[in-house]
Design an enzyme around this catalytic site. Structure first.
Site, PDB file in Angstrom:
ATOM      1  N   GLY A 234      -7.262  -9.568  -6.042  1.00 15.67           N
ATOM      2  CA  GLY A 234      -7.988  -9.323  -4.788  1.00 15.67           C
ATOM      3  C   GLY A 234      -8.501  -7.899  -4.755  1.00 15.67           C
ATOM      4  CB  SER A 235      -9.451  -5.800  -1.867  1.00 14.16           C
ATOM      5  OG  SER A 235     -10.000  -6.904  -1.201  1.00 14.16           O
ATOM      6  CB  THR A 236      -5.332  -3.936  -5.284  1.00 16.94           C
ATOM      7  OG1 THR A 236      -5.127  -5.206  -5.890  1.00 16.94           O
ATOM      8  CG2 THR A 236      -4.542  -3.858  -3.994  1.00 16.94           C
TER       9      THR A 236
ATOM     10  CE  LYS B 106     -13.283  -5.799  -2.748  1.00 17.24           C
ATOM     11  NZ  LYS B 106     -13.078  -6.008  -1.309  1.00 17.24           N
TER      12      LYS B 106
END
Lengths: 402, 647
Positions: free
Chosen positions: B295-297, B299
């Protein structure tokens, strides 16, 4: 008869002495740690063996020079003497390893059973050569010496020293077989032997002996106990490879092999000198044994021939039982390797036997030498005359049996 | 004539003897050669196993301690019963007495006490018995029954660090975790009391017994700081009681060395009673074992690549988010319906805006993005000194199309392990140095105190420059101070970080509904990071929390207490969390009507939730969607058992 140096069998002089010397080196390597553990100097066992070797060497020289035929004259004294020694050991002997089989003379101790081997060989050779003419008569020729053999065997079994008893039994078989008794009688003897074993077995079988048998064939079933010695022996042999770890470099003698300098010395040799070392030792022993049989074959005198075959058998059988035990073919019975293992009585008796064999070899060669210069018909003539003489002596010969 | 005939027989027989002798020597040669060459190696191996003989003295297994020498795993005395069958006079009676104390059948005890062996262990009933049992047995004063000193593992902190420490079996052999990984270093060598016996198996009285003392195992000092670990354990316990998740995990790493400072898994277990839990619990050390979409981690990696490649200027370049982006016909949505509007790329990072990151990925191109992903260590085991590490899954290069590139840029479609993320983020914030994580720091000889082996930090490679790293630290600090990671803010410690909400892939290969792994990766202080902390909560239940506020505060708490415990000084020059609501950007209330309660975790907003009614479905909300309210303000939702009617 004048001594001729070329009539000596130098192979048979050098090989046993070399083997014994090699044995002293290996005993030093194998026993130094054990000696130190026992609070003795590292060369303790080596020195003792060296002293025995020097005694043995003198006896060897004497036996080489002493005409073997004279032993026949002292046979009775020797047999009575050995019976006394074997019986006396129960009273005066000391117990080692739960067997009462030693006389203790301060620093050196002595095992009469070792002496019994060579005495029995002389006795059997003497009696069967005397009875050569009626060897086919069972009750007269074959049986009486067996009674004496049985008594000696019984005394040794009682000590108890099963290993030596087995060796003596096999030596007797070999001499009797070679003496030319009829196969029919041989079978009867075997039958008697077997029935003796069957009767004796229930008294001799103990858990420990069963375990030793199972230890020989399934050592890993009980590696800490019954299979222990064999496993340690396997490890020593297995690590050795072709050239071994190097003299003195073995580790199995450091408390793993329980008797590295006596019964298991071949395992130490295998570990330190490898298969090559083992082959050389076995090769030297084979030379002695085969040479002994060869001499026996060449010897015209049946006493000399049977004496030779007895000595050769003794070395061959003892070698087989020792090597069989360390390589897992036979149960471990505590039999030393001839010439090489630590043990004074054994070494002295072996060297004495070699002296006797050398004397026989000398007489064979010098006789052959003189015959060779003669004509062949003369040899036949002599034999013919002897045969007639023997026939005269032999009133009870079973002539029909041919 | 008789004599002559007989002599001929004798000579024939002698030939037989001669042949027999040759045969016999041949047999011996062959047999010895066979033992030496054919079965030699096997026998040596077999014999070495059985060399443990006579009376064995067990070594003391090395202790495991934290980096300050605090004992995490020690040893306590646990006696064992041994019998020497030959010395036992009345086996039946002895067997009955032993069976009673050891709680075993009499016939089994009888077999032990009558076994044909020098020394026999009563296994397993008589191994590692209690002091009371041992006392009872020695009070019987039985001949041939001995109590041997032995030890077993002792865990002073119970369930503390359990999956990492692992446990040992009945013979003190390592079975799991560090106990298994470093079994050889920890176990030491057996000693023995050997007595000589001759070939006739009798003890030789003249020869002294040989005592070989046991060699104790090495003590193991870890990189773990038990104070930090305690804080982590506490925070995870709280999270578990609050959210009743399927699982939870946390890792804390020193970014300057790769040394693991703390590591924990839920559910946990007590290593002393490992049999009581399912094997999945003790065999899965989640921080290194589990693999899932980050997920966003993730990014952060895209950001690092874009900055290093100078593909973007965070403050100057802008991106207009209308709520979705089309990539080759596929529409990828932002978590916020309607989008974030026009933002600088710094705001894209702060808002965790998916379409913005897709745009960054497209700027980089697949070769560059994926080479950075690989350089940061994804797709390969990190090499941490623990068993059971996962590898993760990346797209195969030939399968990467524009859609795969786009989803990877915001952390979907790749599968990674927590430890990979922690090491990658450590590299992103420490100046670009990717380290191999490690947990064993030193091995110490317990007798002399000497260090027998010291583990040095292992630098794998440098992945980005110091200036890029600095930009990432600042951007992520602003995520915490101003963006979705606000819950992790700690006064004075300049925490930087990133939230993550990962959908889980179900058994059928599609995403599971209402089942997320919520995570947060944080580091502090942002000027010179001393600690990187990652926490993930798997499928929190009964959530009435937005995603951004579930995990970020846990990391904030861990950071605050840990940095204090580590003695890190507070900073004064960090980004300040703005306390005056008026000066703070307002948060737009998302449209929640028609969603399910558990969907709330998907919303990266810093608001709190109050509920009215009961049920799974949200049928109304207050304030209305689109209304802008202050950070941290309440949103009331009305719940119902049934789906609301579509308007």
């Amino acid at each position: 008869m004048k001594h001729k140096w070329k009539d000596f069998d130098f192979t048979l002089i050098i090989t046993p002495l070399l083997l014994s010397a090699f044995g002293i080196v290996m005993i030093y390597s194998a026993s130094m740690v054990l000696a130190v553990v026992e609070n003795n100097p590292a060369n303790y066992y080596m020195w003792k063996q060296l002293i025995w070797f020097m005694i043995g060497f003198v006896i060897f020289i004497l036996a080489c020079a002493f005409p073997y035929r004279y032993y026949q004259k002292f046979v009775k004294i020797m047999v009575i003497g050995i019976l006394g020694l074997l019986a006396g050991v129960f009273v005066f002997g000391i117990e080692v390893n739960y067997s009462k089989s030693w006389y203790d003379f301060g620093p050196l101790s002595f095992q009469p059973a070792e002496l019994a081997k060579i005495v029995l060989i002389i006795y059997l050779a003497s009696i069967y050569s005397k009875k050569q003419n009626y060897i086919a008569d069972f009750s007269k020729a074959v049986l009486p010496p067996l009674v004496m053999t049985g008594i000696i065997l019984g005394l040794i079994t009682l000590q108890p020293d099963i290993g030596t008893a087995a060796i003596i039994f096999l030596i007797a078989c070999s001499v009797i077989f070679s003496s030319g008794i009829r196969f029919k009688h041989l079978f009867i003897l075997i039958a008697i032997g077997v029935s003796f074993v069957v009767i004796a077995i229930p008294n001799m079988v103990t858990d420990e002996r069963i375990a030793r048998f199972s230890g020989a064939y399934e050592p890993f079933e009980d590696p800490k106990d019954d299979g222990y010695h064999l496993i340690q022996s396997y490890v020593a042999i297995g690590t050795g490879g072709i050239l071994g770890e190097g003299l003195g470099q073995g580790v199995q003698k450091l408390g793993y092999l329980q008797e590295p300098h006596t019964d298991f010395i071949m395992a130490v040799i295998a570990e330190e000198l490898g298969f090559v070392g083992v082959m050389i030792v076995i090769g030297m022993l084979a030379i002695i044994v085969l040479r002994g049989i060869y001499i026996s074959r060449r010897c015209d005198d049946s006493f000399g021939a049977l004496l030779s075959i007895g000595i050769a058998s003794m070395i061959g059988i003892q070698t087989t039982i020792n090597l069989g035990a360390i390589s897992g073919l036979l149960p471990i019975t505590g039999v030393p390797l001839p010439f090489v293992s630590y043990g004074g009585s054994s070494l002295v008796i072996m060297l004495f036997s070699m002296g006797v064999l050398n004397n026989i070899a000398y007489s064979v060669r010098s006789k052959e030498g003189s015959i060779n210069t003669d004509t062949k018909p003369l040899k036949e003539k002599i034999q013919h005359i002897r045969a007639i003489q023997n026939l005269k002596e032999d009133n009870h010969g079973n002539i029909k049996d041919n | 004539m008789k004599r002559r005939v007989s002599n001929v027989t004798m000579r024939k027989r002698l030939v037989t003897v001669f042949l027999l002798a040759i045969l016999m020597f041949a047999i011996m040669d062959v047999r010895l050669g066979y033992v030496q060459f054919v079965i030699g190696d096997m026998l040596v191996d077999q014999a070495k196993e059985s060399r443990s003989r006579d009376i064995i003295f067990e070594p003391e297994r090395g202790r495991i301690m934290d980096k300050n020498g605090e004992i995490l795993v020690g040893n306590v005395s646990a006696p064992s019963v041994m019998v020497v069958p030959k010395q036992i006079k009345n086996p039946q009676k002895v067997a009955e007495q032993l069976a009673k104390i050891l709680d075993m059948p009499v016939d089994k005890a009888y077999k032990h006490v009558t076994k044909k062996a020098n020394i026999e262990e009563i296994r397993p009933e008589g191994i590692k018995i209690s002091e009371e049992q041992a006392d009872a047995i020695s009070n019987l004063n039985l001949d041939g029954v001995y109590i041997a000193e032995d030890s077993k593992r002792y865990y002073p902190n119970g369930t503390f660090l359990s999956q990492v420490l692992g446990f040992t079996g009945i013979d003190n052999q390592g079975l799991m975790g560090l106990e298994l990984y470093y079994d050889e270093m920890l176990s030491g060598e057996e000693g023995s009391l050997s007595f000589f016996s001759d070939a006739k198996e009798q003890r030789m009285p003249k020869i002294a017994d040989v005592y070989t003392p046991p060699k104790d195992g090495n003590d193991l000092k870890l990189t773990i700081d038990s104070k930090v670990q305690t804080i982590i354990e506490r925070e995870l316990d709280i999270a578990v009681s609050k959210y009743n998740p399927d699982g939870a995990l946390a890792i804390a790493v020193d970014p300057d060395t790769g040394g693991v400072v703390g590591m924990s898994t839920r559910p946990s277990f007590n290593p002393a009673n490992y049999q009581e839990v399912d094997s999945d619990v003790y065999s899965r050390n989640l921080p290194i074992w589990s693999t899932y979409e980050p997920g966003s981690t993730f990014k952060i990696i895209t950001l690092a690549a874009a900055l290093e490649e100078k593909a973007v200027d965070l403050n100057e370049d802008t991106y207009n988010d209308d709520g979705s982006i089309k990539v080759e016909g596929a529409t990828l949505h932002c978590w916020k319906s309607g989008g974030h509007g026009l933002q600088t790329y710094l705001e894209v990072v702060q808002n965790s805006c998916n379409p913005g990151f897709v745009a960054l990925g497209e700027k980089l191109g697949k070769e560059k993005l994926f080479s950075y992903i690989e350089n940061f260590g994804f797709g390969k085991k990190t090499g941490i000194d623990l068993q059971g590490e996962g590898k993760g899954i990346l797209f195969k290069p030939e399968n990467i199309g524009p859609v795969e590139l786009a989803t990877t840029a915001f952390g979907q479609g790749v599968s990674v392990t927590p430890i990979q993320q922690v090491m990658a983020v450590s590299a992103a914030v420490n100046g670009g140095y990717l380290y191999e994580p490690f947990i064993a720091k030193e091995f110490i000889n317990p007798r002399t105190g000497e260090i027998t082996k010291k583990v040095q930090p292992e630098l794998k490679r440098r992945v980005i420059s110091e200036s890029t790293s600095k930009e990432i630290r600042n951007a992520l600090e602003s995520v915490v101070a101003k963006g979705t990671g606000r819950g992790a803010y700690v006064e004075g410690y300049r925490v930087g970080g990133k939230t993550g909400t990962a959908q889980k892939v179900g058994k059928d290969g599609s995403y599971m509904k209402n089942n997320y792994i919520l995570s947060f990766i944080g580091f502090a202080p942002a000027d010179d990071p001393e600690l990187v902390v990652y926490v993930a909560i798997d499928n929190p239940k009964e959530t009435v929390q937005f995603g951004g506020v579930v995990v970020a505060p846990i990391v904030g708490n861990i950071m605050d207490d840990s940095l204090r415990a580590l003695g890190v000084e507070k900073r004064t020059d960090g980004l300040q969390k703005e306390y005056k609501w008026t000066e703070q950007p307002l948060v737009e209330v998302p449209d929640l009507i028609g969603k399910e309660k558990s969907d709330l975790v998907n919303y990266q907003v810093n608001l709190s939730v109050e509920t009215s009614g009961s049920g799974e479905y949200i049928i109304d909300q207050s304030p209305d969607p689109g209304v802008k309210i202050g950070q941290g303000k309440k949103v009331r939702i009305y719940l119902s058992e049934s789906k609301p009617k579509q308007n």
